[in-house]
Design an enzyme around this catalytic site. Structure first.
Site, PDB file in Angstrom:
ATOM      1  N   CYS A 119       0.828  -1.204   0.000  1.00  0.00           N
ATOM      2  CA  CYS A 119       0.000   0.000   0.000  1.00  0.00           C
ATOM      3  C   CYS A 119       0.872   1.267   0.000  1.00  0.00           C
ATOM      4  CB  CYS A 119      -0.967  -0.030   1.170  1.00  0.00           C
ATOM      5  SG  CYS A 119      -2.395   1.060   0.962  1.00  0.00           S
TER       6      CYS A 119
ATOM      7  N   HIS B 106      -3.836  -5.534   1.129  1.00  0.00           N
ATOM      8  CA  HIS B 106      -3.415  -5.932   2.474  1.00  0.00           C
ATOM      9  C   HIS B 106      -3.830  -7.380   2.733  1.00  0.00           C
ATOM     10  CE1 HIS B 106      -2.411  -1.853   3.867  1.00  0.00           C
ATOM     11  NE2 HIS B 106      -3.490  -1.450   3.218  1.00  0.00           N
TER      12      HIS B 106
END
Length: 485
Positions: A333, A431
Site C-alpha cells: 500500500c 493488504h
C-alpha cells in the site's frame, strides 16, 4: 432485551481490546449472541467490513471472537492519525473529513447521534453487547461531550468494569486514582475492576486486590495472568511497537522500518508466526540489518511524511545498499507507493506537500486521489502460482512500466501491483496477502526461508479459544453477566 457491559481502562494498552475479545468468545461459547462495540477508536490498523466500510482492526478481531462478520456499526467513529492534517475522521466506515485534535472536540456532539444509532442497531439482535472504551476512563480534561468512555456509559446506561495493567507498575494507584478524579456520577457507573497482565505468584497480590476494593467500593472481578498468546493476535495499533528494539532470533531475517504513521502492520503477523522467519521491526535510529533477506515497507497513513522520515533515518541509503547486495524489497500500500519514482498529492490529502520524489526502485508513479478504495478482494498471484485473499484500503492510483508485470490478478480480471524486471522489488495495494498459507509458503521460498506447516487462519481461532479459556479461568464471568444490564 440486549444486556450491555462496558470495559474501560486506566490507560492505553492495558489490554482492553484483548479482554473484550476473550469475553466475546467466552460468552459466545456459552451460547449467547454477543457483539463487540467501540464508540470511538483511534488507530491506523483498520479492517474492511462486508458492508464496504472500515473499522478498527481490534473490533474486527472481536467480531471474529464473537463469530460474527465485522460491521461498521461495531466501531462507528474511527480516527486515523495523519500527521500534518491531524486525524482522518471515519464515520460508519466512510471518511467524513479531517480534524485537528482541538477541532475534533467540536465534532463530538455531531457524532453522538451516529454512535447511539449504531449501538441501538447492534443491540437489537444480541443477548449481550460488550463495549470497549478508549484510552483512559480518567481523561477528565476531555470529559465534556465525551463519546468514548464515561460520556457514552452515562448516555447508554452501560455498567462499567475498569481494567488496570499491573505489568507497567502502579496498578493500585491507577485504579484508586481513577476513583479519585472521576466525578461521583461517573464513578458510580463502575461496578468492578480487573487487574490484567499479572506475572508471578497471585497470592502476593491478594492484599492489593482487597485494598483497591476497599478504597473504591468496586468488586474485584479478576486477577488475570499475562496471556502469552497475545502476540499471535492482530494488535489494535502500533503503541506496543514504539520504542521497541529489534532482537536477533533464528531464521531468515525480514526487516520492516517502524515509520511514524505505520498502518495495518498486522499484514506481517503471518510472517512473524513462521518459525523459519526472524521478523524485526526496526526502530528509528537503528539501521536496517545488513543480513536481511527481505525488507518490507508496510502501509502508511501519511505516505509522503513517512517517506521523509525514512530518508531522515538514513533507511533509504540502507535500502539501496540492500538492493545492490541482491536483497529483496516488498511494499504494501503506502510502502508500495514509496517504491516508485514520484508521489503527487494534488488534492492535499496528506498536507501541504504537493509532490515528493519516491525511492525509484520501481518504475511507477502514484497520484493520491480524493476518493478511498475499500473492498475485499481475492484472486491469484501469477509470480507465485498461488491464490490470495485480502482487502484494498487506500487513496491513490499507480501506473508505470513496471505495472506491466502485475503482482496480483483479481477474480474480476483487474490487476494490482508492480515488479521490477529482476523480480527482486515488488509491491501491491492489497493488504493481508501473507495470511494465505500457499502464497506465504511460495513467497518465503523465494527468500530462502522454509514455511512451517501452519494454517494461519486456524491458528487465530485456536488462540481466541485459548484466550476465552484464560478469561473463563481468571475472571468471574457469572458476576459480569449479573452486572450487565
Amino acid at each position: 432485551m440486549s444486556r450491555k457491559l462496558m470495559i474501560q481502562g486506566t490507560g492505553s494498552d492495558v489490554g482492553k481490546s484483548l479482554v473484550v475479545a476473550g469475553l466475546a468468545r467466552a460468552f459466545a461459547n456459552r451460547g449467547l449472541r454477543v457483539a463487540p462495540f467501540k464508540p470511538q477508536n483511534m488507530s491506523n490498523n483498520a479492517a474492511v467490513t462486508a458492508d464496504g466500510g472500515e473499522i478498527g482492526r481490534a473490533q474486527a478481531l472481536q467480531a471474529r471472537a464473537a463469530r460474527l462478520a465485522p460491521s461498521v456499526d461495531m466501531n462507528p467513529v474511527l480516527l486515523k492519525p495523519q500527521g500534518g492534517n491531524g486525524s482522518q475522521v471515519v464515520v460508519r466506515g466512510v471518511v467524513a473529513g479531517q480534524a485537528k485534535a482541538r477541532d475534533y472536540q467540536d465534532w463530538k456532539p455531531r457524532l453522538k447521534p451516529a454512535v447511539m444509532e449504531s449501538f441501538a442497531r447492534l443491540s437489537a439482535a444480541r443477548d449481550l453487547v460488550i463495549i470497549e472504551g478508549a484510552g483512559s476512563a480518567a481523561e477528565v480534561n476531555l470529559r465534556a461531550n465525551d463519546i468514548a468512555n464515561m460520556g457514552f456509559a452515562r448516555e447508554a446506561d452501560a455498567p462499567v468494569v475498569l481494567v488496570g495493567d499491573i505489568d507497567r507498575g502502579g496498578v493500585i494507584a491507577q485504579l484508586v486514582g481513577c476513583k479519585v478524579v472521576l466525578d461521583d456520577a461517573d464513578a458510580a457507573m463502575i461496578e468492578g475492576f480487573i487487574v490484567n497482565k499479572f506475572r508471578g505468584d497471585p497470592t502476593l497480590f491478594e492484599d492489593g486486590m482487597r485494598f483497591v476494593a476497599a478504597r473504591t467500593g468496586w468488586r474485584a472481578l479478576g486477577l488475570v495472568p499475562y496471556f502469552e498468546g497475545a502476540a499471535r493476535l492482530p494488535a489494535e495499533d502500533a503503541f506496543s511497537l514504539r520504542g521497541a528494539r529489534a532482537t536477533k532470533g533464528a531464521g531468515v531475517v525480514i526487516a520492516a522500518p517502524l515509520l511514524p504513521h505505520i498502518a495495518n502492520f498486522d499484514d506481517l503477523d503471518p510472517l512473524k508466526a513462521e518459525s523459519g522467519v526472524d521478523l524485526r521491526f526496526i526502530a528509528p535510529g537503528d539501521p536496517l540489518p545488513a543480513e536481511a533477506a527481505l525488507v518490507v515497507l508496510p502501509g502508511s497513513k501519511a505516505t509522503i511524511a513517512d517517506l521523509a522520515a525514512l530518508r531522515a533515518n538514513g533507511w533509504d541509503i540502507d535500502l539501496f545498499a540492500h538492493v545492490r547486495r541482491g536483497g529483496r524489497v516488498f511494499g504494501v500500500c503506502g510502502g508500495y507507493q514509496m517504491l516508485g519514482r514520484l508521489i503527487r498529492d494534488p488534492h492535499g490529502m496528506e498536507g501541504d506537500v504537493a509532490a515528493a520524489p519516491g525511492l525509484g526502485l520501481l518504475d511507477i508513479e502514484t497520484v493520491l486521489t480524493d476518493t478511498k478504495t475499500l473492498v475485499a478482494v481475492s484472486g491469484r498471484a501469477p509470480t507465485f502460482d498461488a491464490p490470495f485473499h485480502g482487502y484494498e484500503m487506500h487513496v491513490g492510483e499507480t501506473a508505470g512500466p513496471d505495472c506491466a508485470q502485475p503482482l496480483l490478478r483479481f477474480e474480476d480480471g483487474r490487476v494490482d501491483g508492480a515488479q521490477s524486471r529482476d523480480l527482486r522489488v515488488m509491491g501491491a495495494y492489497v493488504h493481508g496477502l501473507f495470511a494465505d498459507d500457499a502464497l506465504r509458503a511460495a513467497f518465503l521460498a523465494r527468500i530462502g526461508a522454509e514455511a512451517a506447516p501452519l494454517n494461519y487462519e486456524q491458528s487465530i481461532d485456536e488462540t481466541l479459544d485459548a484466550l476465552a479459556a484464560h478469561c473463563e479461568k481468571h475472571i468471574d464471568l457469572d458476576a459480569l453477566w449479573e452486572i450487565a444490564r
